[in-house]
Enzyme design. Structure first.
Site, PDB file in Angstrom:
ATOM      1  N   CYS A  88       0.810  -1.228   0.000  1.00 37.49           N
ATOM      2  CA  CYS A  88       0.000   0.000   0.000  1.00 37.49           C
ATOM      3  C   CYS A  88       0.839   1.272   0.000  1.00 37.49           C
ATOM      4  O   CYS A  88       0.320   2.352  -0.264  1.00 37.49           O
ATOM      5  CB  CYS A  88      -0.949   0.000   1.181  1.00 37.49           C
ATOM      6  SG  CYS A  88      -1.988  -1.443   1.180  1.00 37.49           S
ATOM      7  N   HIS A 366      -9.557   2.682  -2.347  1.00 38.63           N
ATOM      8  CA  HIS A 366      -8.154   2.381  -2.059  1.00 38.63           C
ATOM      9  C   HIS A 366      -7.538   1.596  -3.207  1.00 38.63           C
ATOM     10  O   HIS A 366      -7.430   0.376  -3.145  1.00 38.63           O
ATOM     11  CB  HIS A 366      -8.106   1.592  -0.738  1.00 38.63           C
ATOM     12  CG  HIS A 366      -6.730   1.324  -0.209  1.00 38.63           C
ATOM     13  ND1 HIS A 366      -5.584   1.861  -0.759  1.00 38.63           N
ATOM     14  CD2 HIS A 366      -6.308   0.567   0.840  1.00 38.63           C
ATOM     15  CE1 HIS A 366      -4.533   1.437  -0.077  1.00 38.63           C
ATOM     16  NE2 HIS A 366      -4.939   0.645   0.887  1.00 38.63           N
ATOM     17  N   CYS A 396      -0.854   2.959   6.065  1.00 35.09           N
ATOM     18  CA  CYS A 396      -0.527   1.662   6.646  1.00 35.09           C
ATOM     19  C   CYS A 396      -0.364   0.659   5.513  1.00 35.09           C
ATOM     20  O   CYS A 396      -0.965   0.805   4.459  1.00 35.09           O
ATOM     21  CB  CYS A 396      -1.621   1.212   7.603  1.00 35.09           C
ATOM     22  SG  CYS A 396      -3.207   0.980   6.788  1.00 35.09           S
TER      23      CYS A 396
END
Lengths: 410, 400
Positions: A88, A366, A396
């Site tokens: 990520c 996302h 995160c």
């Protein structure tokens, strides 16, 4: 050492899983945003020293998406690229590596990008190699996306870990639902502001969607409260705590609505040294004050941003009190809340009023490889509006990482 | 700032669906990293970061650098980043050192062709809801440029440059001979024998009992000769793209392979403080983009000589890619036409991918590793000119 500036950043709207952008694969999205960035900045392509593109869920759509997208966007064939992957934090890694290259004296002007088309992650079938097993009987198609959202060491889905952190820090479902609600409300109210970080109106007009597809306008807290915790997350979380203590009890809190959405999207940005920006007549959107990556235990990834923010501030010689604007990626609504709890343990009170002011991943979505760059872009544009001096974007990462970028306006 | 390469080490390379096929890339990378740490006695906690190259990634190891590092006993603070190929991972480490961001990196490059799964695209499009769907082989797709297999380009290149089938077969045999000799001579370049549990790649639980140990490269044939290759049929998959007489066979092209390579990248000062000796020093990595799918390495080598003001005569050893025997010969020819003459005895002196197999990301770092070891023996300067992807050549300039 010369300072590095972010000149301009453009992104596609974020599309929902199998939604408005699903006809484009990662390479298409990359080429689209890079071309638009080149047009909007009117940068001479021969000045580009390289392209660094993040792509998390890589498949056969491209061998080196950085170079291939750049070529397709019309950059010269001499352009070389790097495709990076840090889950990520992939999009943030693109910025980080550009900074490293510039510091190492390897050029001054870089295009960075982050792309993701989770709608196009193919299912996959292992090659049969075990004669006894594979020549007779059914075989299973894998879903790499599902596999990628499972931590290889904690052996839990990301949502299981989010439940675990909510449990550990005593964060209720209601608190998480509230953050998710804010996310939708703020993203809806901020629609025009989010529009400013998107591709040109001409290009946008040709796309199937013109705004972030996941944002829901009329959402209420009751809608969110009514949703039950997602069973696979809940089961894995309960099994995990019982592994450590057979008598442990816990209340699952993570629902599909207080988790981020699975998305498609692309983003590209132009970064260069301050001197070069001046020489080329660009006004910096923001200065890169510092970038940090910090790793904690894989089963603690939702609080990793807090440790990363502390380290980033320390390295930059800043006090967290100097920062007025934050984006902490809502992979789960629990992430900004739990990170706030950890910061409190370190003597800093994080005010969620100043976090994700234009909404977060619960509403916007996302797109893994693009998100790191998306959140720091959103912070940069909002800093400009508020004339804020320091802004922080923190994300995160599956595997236990936190990534933070500190931006500065001068 | 000087960048030192310390103790490059690699697993034996297994052939596609061969001896290493019951391991996946995560297993291979972790094994190789563990071996690097054991051989150098470095404390993993002191390593600034693990950097991985993996050309055909899969989500069984999301960011394989971190996943394999944790498997190999690195602490949880280890971060990790994944790039496309081995030489890029090395470049990343060198950039970090030159930028002053750290001084001790572990670079690992890995590929498991055998573990690359077939892919079935999702039905995102209404048009695909009705009708048959194609199960795609990513291994085959990544072997193409602009939808044409690299082998077809090689066939065409051989015809254009007048490289005969005989020359290709002879070179392929030479690669096997050199690799066979080197394997016996230079055992220190390998990891310890790798124990292979008898289980399929995609199954998490090892089958009880059985395991085999692999200690040498599977593809190398001791009795290879041009004569023995002359009977091979040309590869039909490459026919029909260009008007040319085919010369590419399975014997004079590199087979797919599985394997991993790892190296410590540090500064001379840090190496000294850790009591380690540099195998070689990395002066630079230079990338050149071109449209040509096979000749980019020669262009990268040429540019490296130019940028650093070195003459070809100054090079004691050179590594060039051997995806096809024709590719190596063609790159050599192109260089010669530009006045860059490297004696054949100096190119791929320990064999190349024709014998060892092509393990994409691992191969580019293997070439650098092999060159580092060779320079350690011979002294002087050398270049490993690799082919990365999409027409990019990346050359590493090394010296003792």
């Amino acid at each position: 050492m010369s300072d590095i500036v972010l000149v301009k950043s453009v992104r596609t709207p974020v599309g929902r899983f199998l939604g408005g952008l699903s006809q484009f694969n990662a390479l298409d999205l990359g080429a689209m945003v890079i071309r638009d960035l080149m047009e909007q900045t009117k940068l001479d392509p021969s000045l580009v020293d390289g392209i660094i593109c993040g792509w998390a869920a890589q498949d056969y759509a491209a061998k080196d998406v950085a170079r291939e997208a750049a070529l397709r966007a019309g950059l010269p064939e001499s352009i070389v690229g790097w495709t990076v992957q840090r889950n990520c934090a992939t999009g943030m890694e693109a910025l980080s590596y550009a900074q490293t290259r510039i510091r190492a004296g390897k050029g001054e002007v870089y295009i960075i990008a982050g792309v993701e088309s989770l709608s196009n992650v193919p299912n996959s079938l292992p090659r049969g190699i075990d004669r006894q097993r594979d020549l007779l009987g059914s075989r299973t198609f894998y879903d790499p996306l599902f596999e990628g959202l499972t931590d290889p060491h904690a052996r839990m889905l990301m949502g299981g870990v989010a439940n675990y952190m909510a449990h550990k820090y005593g964060i209720s479902k209601q608190e998480q639902d509230q953050v998710a609600l804010w996310s939708h409300q703020r993203a809806h109210e901020g629609e025009a502001r989010l529009r400013e970080e998107m591709v040109s109106a001409e290009l946008l007009g040709t796309l199937p969607i013109q705004k972030d597809e996941g944002v829901r306008a009329g959402l209420t807290l009751e809608n969110l409260t009514a949703l039950q915790p997602f069973t696979p997350f809940a089961e894995q979380f309960l099994a995990y705590i019982r592994e450590q203590d057979p008598d442990a009890t816990g209340i699952p809190t993570v629902t599909p609505a207080n988790a981020s959405q699975i998305s498609d999207g692309g983003i590209a940005a132009l970064v260069m040294t301050e001197e070069r920006a001046k020489a080329l007549g660009y006004a910096p959107l923001a200065y890169v004050k510092g970038i940090d990556f910090t790793a904690v235990r894989p089963d603690h990834f939702p609080v990793a941003p807090a440790y990363s923010m502390l380290n980033a501030a320390k390295a930059a010689g800043l006090d967290l009190k100097d920062v007025s604007l934050w984006d902490i990626n809502e992979a789960f609504a629990v992430v900004p809340i739990a990170s706030g709890r950890v910061l409190r343990e370190h003597g800093f009170e994080l005010d969620l009023e100043n976090v994700n002011v234009n909404g977060g991943a619960c509403a916007i979505g996302h797109p893994l490889g693009a998100s790191g760059l998306r959140i720091l872009t959103t912070v940069a544009y909002e800093m400009q509006r508020r004339d804020a001096q320091y802004g922080m974007a923190s994300i995160c990462v599956q595997g236990g990482l936190g990534g933070t970028t500190i931006l500065e306006r001068r | 700032m000087d960048v030192a390469l310390v103790n490059p080490v690699r697993t034996p390379f297994g052939l596609y669906m061969g001896s290493l096929s019951s391991l996946n890339a995560r297993d291979l990378a972790a094994f190789c990293l563990r071996d690097l740490i054991a051989k150098t006695s470095v404390n993993p906690a002191e390593v600034d970061e693990v950097i991985a190259g993996w050309a055909m990634p899969d989500f069984y190891a999301p960011n394989i650098a971190r996943v394999a590092a944790l498997d190999a006993g690195f602490p949880e603070s280890e971060i990790g980043v994944q790039l496309t190929t081995g030489i890029q991972a090395l470049e990343y480490a060198a950039d970090r050192i030159r930028a002053g961001e750290g001084d001790l990196y572990a670079v690992v490059a890995v590929e498991s062709s055998s573990a690359v799964k077939n892919a079935l695209p999702k039905t995102t499009n209404k048009r695909t809801l009705l009708g048959p769907r194609l199960l795609i082989d990513p291994l085959w797709e990544l072997y193409k440029q602009d939808r044409i297999p690299l082998g077809a380009y090689a066939d065409n290149l051989a015809e254009q440059l007048g490289i005969t089938r005989q020359q290709q077969d002879e070179y392929a045999a030479l690669s096997h001979k050199r690799a066979f000799k080197a394997t016996k001579k230079y055992k220190g370049e390998f990891t310890d024998a790798i124990a292979i549990p008898d289980r399929p790649v995609y199954d998490g639980m090892p089958a009880p009992g059985t395991s085999t140990r692999i200690a040498s490269d599977e593809g190398v044939r001791m009795n290879a000769s041009a004569a023995s290759f002359s009977g091979a049929r040309t590869d039909e998959r490459f026919a029909g793209y260009f008007p040319c007489a085919p010369t590419i066979t399975l014997e004079n092209s590199a087979p797919y392979a599985d394997g991993a390579v790892a190296v410590l990248v540090t500064t001379p000062e840090r190496a000294a403080s850790l009591g380690l000796t540099a195998t070689a020093f990395l002066d630079d990595i230079i990338a050149v983009g071109s449209r040509d799918p096979l000749l980019a390495p020669a262009l990268a080598l040429e540019k490296t000589l130019e940028v650093h003001g070195i003459a070809a005569a100054d090079l004691t050893a050179v590594e060039l890619p051997e995806l096809f025997a024709c590719q190596l010969l063609a790159n050599q020819l192109v260089l010669r036409e530009k006045g860059i003459v490297i004696p054949a005895e100096g190119i791929n002196v320990n064999g190349g991918a024709l014998a060892l197999g092509e393990a994409y990301a691992a191969t580019s770092l293997r070439m650098v590793a092999s060159l580092a070891h060779e320079l350690n023996r011979r002294g002087g300067k050398g270049i490993a000119a690799t082919m990365t992807q999409a027409g990019v050549g990346r050359a590493a300039l090394l010296r003792r």
